[in-house]
Design an enzyme around this catalytic site. Structure first.
Site, PDB file in Angstrom:
ATOM      1  NE  ARG A   1      -3.950  -1.874   2.230  1.00  0.00           N
ATOM      2  CZ  ARG A   1      -4.926  -2.185   3.048  1.00  0.00           C
ATOM      3  NH1 ARG A   1      -5.013  -1.233   3.995  1.00  0.00           N
ATOM      4  NH2 ARG A   1      -5.906  -3.195   3.081  1.00  0.00           N
TER       5      ARG A   1
ATOM      6  CG  ASP B   1     -14.187   6.179   7.556  1.00  0.00           C
ATOM      7  OD1 ASP B   1     -14.786   5.012   7.739  1.00  0.00           O
ATOM      8  OD2 ASP B   1     -12.757   6.116   7.394  1.00  0.00           O
TER       9      ASP B   1
HETATM   10  C1  LIG Z   1     -13.569  -2.360   8.431  1.00  0.00           C
HETATM   11  S1  LIG Z   1     -14.331  -0.801   8.136  1.00  0.00           S
HETATM   12  C2  LIG Z   1     -16.113  -1.230   8.820  1.00  0.00           C
HETATM   13  C3  LIG Z   1     -17.147  -0.452   8.186  1.00  0.00           C
HETATM   14  C4  LIG Z   1     -18.530  -0.404   8.582  1.00  0.00           C
HETATM   15  N1  LIG Z   1     -18.598   0.215  10.134  1.00  0.00           N
HETATM   16  C5  LIG Z   1     -18.898  -1.739   8.710  1.00  0.00           C
HETATM   17  O1  LIG Z   1     -18.965  -2.499  10.032  1.00  0.00           O
HETATM   18  O2  LIG Z   1     -18.938  -2.368   7.629  1.00  0.00           O
HETATM   19  C6  LIG Z   1     -13.419   0.289   9.443  1.00  0.00           C
HETATM   20  C7  LIG Z   1     -13.404   1.701   9.057  1.00  0.00           C
HETATM   21  O3  LIG Z   1     -12.861   2.427   9.955  1.00  0.00           O
HETATM   22  C8  LIG Z   1     -12.089   3.509   9.770  1.00  0.00           C
HETATM   23  N2  LIG Z   1     -11.461   4.008  10.887  1.00  0.00           N
HETATM   24  C9  LIG Z   1     -10.172   3.426  10.984  1.00  0.00           C
HETATM   25  N3  LIG Z   1      -9.626   4.222  11.968  1.00  0.00           N
HETATM   26  C10 LIG Z   1     -10.522   5.264  12.075  1.00  0.00           C
HETATM   27  C11 LIG Z   1     -10.261   6.129  13.172  1.00  0.00           C
HETATM   28  N4  LIG Z   1      -9.319   6.275  13.948  1.00  0.00           N
HETATM   29  N5  LIG Z   1     -11.335   7.266  13.130  1.00  0.00           N
HETATM   30  C12 LIG Z   1     -12.370   6.896  12.152  1.00  0.00           C
HETATM   31  N6  LIG Z   1     -12.500   5.827  11.416  1.00  0.00           N
HETATM   32  C13 LIG Z   1     -11.451   4.906  11.483  1.00  0.00           C
HETATM   33  C14 LIG Z   1     -11.399   3.077   8.338  1.00  0.00           C
HETATM   34  O4  LIG Z   1     -11.243   4.018   7.578  1.00  0.00           O
HETATM   35  C15 LIG Z   1     -12.570   1.879   7.699  1.00  0.00           C
HETATM   36  O5  LIG Z   1     -13.651   2.757   6.894  1.00  0.00           O
END
Ligand SMILES: C[S@@+](CC[C@H](N)C(=O)[O-])C[C@H]1O[C@@H](n2cnc3c(N)ncnc32)[C@H](O)[C@@H]1O
Length: 287
Positions: free
Chosen positions: A51, A153
């Site tokens: 990445r 997000d």
């Molecule tokens: C695996 S996805 C889950 C998406 C959705 N909530 C679901 O359950 O399908 C995790 C998300 O958390 C976001 N994320 C990671 N670290 C974060 C942070 N510190 N603050 C806000 N969002 C974050 C990522 O960008 C990603 O889009």
């Protein structure tokens, strides 16, 4: 390229174009932990390499060492790209299906409220907040329910995709046909093979960038429900606790917190208690 399915992530480390040392990986781990709370395990080395190698190429740099020096000088655009590259955004419409009837029932009991406020705190590419919006339209049998959904997000790329609301038809395969017809407009011409969420659904949601790790969140509650699903797994327990503590004053006294299938807040029973499978309520409802 789709971050999740990239084959580069599993390719042989001997074929690497750039030198990537343990010290580089360690530095990256510390930076992303501090900035986003994400704890990277040793097994993520290849993923991190592939990445970020793209970031080296984009910036015309020849080593991870130089890239990290460049990043640490504080270039805001590169910080954003670095963060976006290291998040994992896997999601799906109506993921963890059992949550949606619970949410519908929860809002139905609040039908007399002037406005119902929901927060989707890790909304990724939008499938989750749009699923919440569909559930709300169904609960109120109206495309203009008295509901507002804040979707946030950290990753600005996924937020942009979410805001567009365009999905390939294979992502929509599992949706009931009725939902597809009611909530999406199928693409024509250049857009064949994709569908766009109806503007009425899109209008129920505001998308904003928010880092759950930030000291100050520029939002105001109270929310009747918070979705915080499949993001806490990337954080260690002290980080999770801090975030949970900040959720408390943002929820209405009888508000619900929805967690991901492998997330448990047993270490925060002073803040939240389990109501049913991965759905929490405030431990102390009288604040
Ligand atoms: C695996 S996805 C889950 C998406 C959705 N909530 C679901 O359950 O399908 C995790 C998300 O958390 C976001 N994320 C990671 N670290 C974060 C942070 N510190 N603050 C806000 N969002 C974050 C990522 O960008 C990603 O889009």
């Amino acid at each position: 390229m789709d971050k999740i399915s990239s084959l580069e992530e599993i390719y042989d480390s001997n074929l690497r174009e750039y030198v990537f040392t343990e010290a580089d990986f360690d530095r990256i781990k510390k930076l992303i932990y501090k900035h986003a709370g994400i704890s990277l395990s040793a097994s993520k080395q290849n993923m991190v390499y592939s990445r970020l190698a793209r970031r080296l190429r984009a910036n015309g740099l020849n080593s991870f060492h130089d890239y990290l020096n460049f990043l640490e000088k504080g270039n805001p655009a590169e910080w954003e790209a670095f963060t976006n590259a290291l998040t994992t955004n896997l999601t799906a419409f109506f993921r963890e299906q059992h949550h949606f009837p619970i949410l519908e029932k929860h809002v139905e009991q609040r039908k007399n409220q002037k406005k119902i406020q929901l927060w989707c705190s890790a909304s990724s590419t939008g499938e989750e907040p749009y699923s919440m919006a569909m559930a709300m339209v169904q609960a109120f049998k109206s495309f203009t329910p008295p509901v507002h959904i804040l979707a946030t997000d950290l990753d600005t790329n996924v937020l942009a995709k979410a805001q567009l609301g365009i999905y390939s038809l294979d992502k929509l395969e599992k949706l009931p046909k009725d939902n597809l017809r009611q909530f999406f407009l199928k693409g024509k011409g250049h857009h064949i093979g994709s569908a766009r969420v109806r503007p009425e659904l899109r209008n129920l949601i505001t998308f904003r960038q928010l880092n759950l790790l930030d000291e100050n969140w520029p939002i105001r509650g109270p929310f009747d429900a918070i979705f915080c699903r499949n993001v806490m797994i990337y954080f260690d327990k002290p980080t999770q606790y801090k975030i949970l503590k900040k959720f408390v004053p943002l929820l209405t006294p009888d508000g619900l917190l929805f967690a991901g299938h492998s997330e448990s807040f047993q270490h925060a029973t002073d803040l939240f208690k389990l109501r049913e499978k991965t759905v929490y309520e405030l431990a102390n409802k009288r604040r």
